[in-house]
Design an enzyme around this catalytic site. Structure first.
Site, mmCIF file in Angstrom:
data_model
loop_
_atom_site.group_PDB
_atom_site.id
_atom_site.type_symbol
_atom_site.label_atom_id
_atom_site.label_comp_id
_atom_site.label_asym_id
_atom_site.label_seq_id
_atom_site.Cartn_x
_atom_site.Cartn_y
_atom_site.Cartn_z
ATOM 1 N N ASP A 344 0.839 -1.092 0.090
ATOM 2 C CA ASP A 344 0.084 0.270 -0.026
ATOM 3 C C ASP A 344 0.933 1.108 0.065
ATOM 4 O O ASP A 344 0.513 2.323 -0.677
ATOM 5 C CB ASP A 344 -0.766 0.029 1.086
ATOM 6 N N GLU A 370 -2.662 -2.197 -9.371
ATOM 7 C CA GLU A 370 -1.491 -1.453 -9.291
ATOM 8 C C GLU A 370 -1.509 -0.820 -10.817
ATOM 9 O O GLU A 370 -0.557 -0.756 -11.391
ATOM 10 C CB GLU A 370 -0.328 -2.316 -9.357
#
Ligand SMILES: [Mg+2]
Length: 454
Positions: A344, A370
C-alpha cells in the site's frame, strides 16, 4: 407543490376553517389544539410546515415555537405564526422565538398560499439535499465551523430607487454588523452576485418592474442561493404575494420597522446558509465518490467519465487526446516479499510521484490494483510518450522508502501510450490499444514505454 401542514389553534372553528381551505388546495392537514399536543405531533409526524396560533391558553405560540426550534428533531420545520395583532412587538417576539414567517388573522388566502408555496419550495431543496447527504454517513451533524457560519455577518444589497430610503435600510443593517450597500452605490464597483447573501427589493413606488427584476435575479446561475426580501406598502400586498411565488423568500410591509427588518434578515440569512452548507456537503460527498481512497487519485468511474468527455471534444475540435496506461512491474513480488502494508505504501508513493510529474490539465487515475492511467487532453502521442518517460524516470531513479520498516524498495513501471485523433472511435478501443502497448512494454523487458503506431 403540496405539503403536509400542521395547524395549531386552540379554537375549534379556526382549525376547521383552515383545514377546509388547505384541503381545497390539496394540502394534507394535521390538527393540534394545544401547544403540548403540537410539539408531540411535530416530533412524531414530521409535518412540512407548521401554522401556529400565537394566543393559546397554557403554552402559547412563542413557547411552542421556541421548543420546536431548539429540538433537533423539529428545528428544520418552518413555522408560520398566526397572530391577531398587527403589532410590531408581537412579530418581533415571534422572530426572536425562531418563527420563519407571519400571517395576520383573519388570514388572507392569497398571502397564505403564496407563503406556503415559498416554504414548500425551500423545503424541497433542503429535503433533497438532506436526503443526498444522508447517503454519506460521515457527516451526521454540523461541525462547529459550520454552525458559526450560520450566524456570520451577511452581505446585503438594497435595491430601491429611493436611494435615501435605501441608505437608511443599509445603515440599519450596518448597525447589527452586516455589510450592506445600496444598488445605486454598488453599481459603481460592479455587483458581485456570487458573494451576496441577500437582496432587499423595494416593490412600491419604483419606475422599474421590481417583480421582473426579482425573477431575473432568481434565474442568475451564480445567484441561486441568495435570499430576496421584498418590501412594499399595503396596497401592493397582492403583488408581494406574487413576488413570493416567483422567488422572493419573504415580504415586509413599509414603512419599515427596522427592528423587524433586522430580525427577518437574520432568519433569511440563516436559512440560506443552511442550504449552502448542505449543498457543499453534497458536493464534497460527490468528490469522495470519485476519489480512490488509498491514493487520492481519481477512481475508475471518474476516469471513464472524463475520458468519454475528452474524446467527444476531440471529435468536435480535432485535437488529439492521449492516454497512458501504467502498470507497476512485479508488484505481486512487492506484496509477497514485503507484505501488503508495504504494498500500500508503494502504491501511495507511486501515486504521489505520478501526481507531481504530470501537467495540471492531465488527469491521474487509479482504475484498480497496481494499474494507473493518465488522461492527457489535447496531447498528441509523441508528447504523451515524453510525459510517460518523465514519469518512468521519476519512479525508477529513486528507490521507494517503506518507512515503517525502514526498507528501500526498487520499483519500476511499464506503460503503454494510445492516442485518439478525433476519428470515430470507442472509448473501449482506445483503452484496449493502450493495454496492448503496455503488454508490449512488458514483453520487451519492462521499465519502458511503448506506443502503438496510430
Ligand atoms: Mg388562539
Amino acid at each position: 407543490m403540496t405539503a403536509r401542514v400542521l395547524v395549531v389553534d386552540d379554537i375549534e372553528a379556526n382549525r376547521r376553517v383552515m383545514k377546509a381551505k388547505l384541503e381545497a388546495r390539496y394540502y394534507t392537514v394535521m390538527l393540534s389544539h394545544t401547544g403540548e399536543h403540537a410539539i408531540s405531533s411535530a416530533i412524531h409526524q414530521q409535518p412540512d410546515i407548521i401554522l401556529l396560533d400565537v394566543m393559546m391558553p397554557g403554552m402559547d405560540g412563542y413557547e411552542v415555537c421556541r421548543q420546536l426550534k431548539s429540538n433537533i428533531a423539529t428545528r428544520h420545520i418552518p413555522i408560520v405564526m398566526l397572530t391577531a395583532l398587527t403589532d410590531g412587538d408581537d412579530r418581533l417576539r415571534g422572530l426572536e422565538a425562531g418563527a420563519d414567517d407571519f400571517l395576520s388573522k383573519p388570514v388572507d388566502d392569497f398571502a397564505l398560499f403564496a407563503r406556503l408555496e415559498a416554504l414548500s419550495r425551500y423545503n424541497a431543496v433542503a429535503d433533497e439535499l438532506r436526503t443526498r447527504e444522508a447517503a454519506n454517513p460521515h457527516t451526521a451533524n454540523f461541525t462547529e465551523h459550520e454552525m458559526s457560519t450560520l450566524s456570520k455577518p451577511a452581505s446585503v444589497l438594497v435595491v430601491d430607487q429611493n436611494n435615501q430610503e435605501a441608505r437608511r435600510v443599509a445603515e440599519a443593517l450596518h448597525k447589527v454588523g452586516h455589510e450592506a450597500e445600496t444598488w445605486i452605490d454598488a453599481q459603481k464597483g460592479g455587483i458581485k452576485f456570487k458573494e451576496l447573501d441577500l437582496i432587499i427589493l423595494a416593490l412600491s413606488g419604483q419606475r422599474h418592474d421590481a417583480l421582473k427584476l426579482c425573477a431575473q435575479m432568481r434565474s442568475l446561475r451564480e445567484a441561486r442561493d441568495f435570499a430576496i426580501i421584498v418590501t412594499c406598502d399595503e396596497k401592493d400586498e397582492q403583488r408581494a404575494a406574487e413576488g413570493l411565488r416567483i422567488g422572493a423568500s419573504d415580504v415586509i410591509q413599509t414603512p419599515l420597522d427596522l427592528q423587524e427588518l433586522q430580525a427577518r434578515v437574520a432568519t433569511q440569512v440563516r436559512r440560506k446558509r443552511y442550504i449552502q452548507i448542505l449543498r457543499k456537503r453534497v458536493d464534497t460527498g460527490l468528490e469522495l465518490s470519485v476519489i480512490d481512497q488509498l491514493t487520492g487519485l481519481y477512481n475508475r468511474r471518474y476516469m471513464l467519465e472524463r475520458l468519454q468527455l475528452w474524446m467527444q471534444r476531440s471529435s468536435v475540435d480535432g485535437k488529439p487526446v492521449s492516454v497512458v496506461a501504467f502498470d507497476i512491474d512485479h508488484f505481486k513480488t512487492v506484496n509477497d516479499v514485503h507484505g501488503h502494508e508495504a504494498g500500500d505504501l508503494v502504491l501511495q508513493e507511486f501515486s504521489e510521484r505520478l501526481r507531481t510529474n504530470i501537467r495540471p490539465k492531465d488527469i491521474a487515475c487509479r482504475p484498480g490494483g497496481e494499474e494507473f492511467l493518465v488522461i492527457m487532453p489535447e496531447t498528441p502521442g509523441d508528447l504523451a510518450y515524453i510525459g510517460a518517460e518523465r514519469i518512468r524516470h521519476a519512479i525508477a531513479n529513486e528507490p521507494f522508502l517503506v518507512e515503517r520498516k525502514n526498507e528501500e524498495i526498487r520499483v519500476t513501471v511499464s506503460a503503454g501510450v494510445a492516442t485518439h485523433y478525433g476519428e470515430d472511435a470507442l472509448l473501449a478501443d482506445l483503452l484496449h490499444r493502450a493495454d496492448q502497448a503496455l503488454y508490449k512494454a512488458k514483453e520487451n523487458g519492462r521499465n519502458r514505454i511503448e506506443k502503438l503506431a496510430a
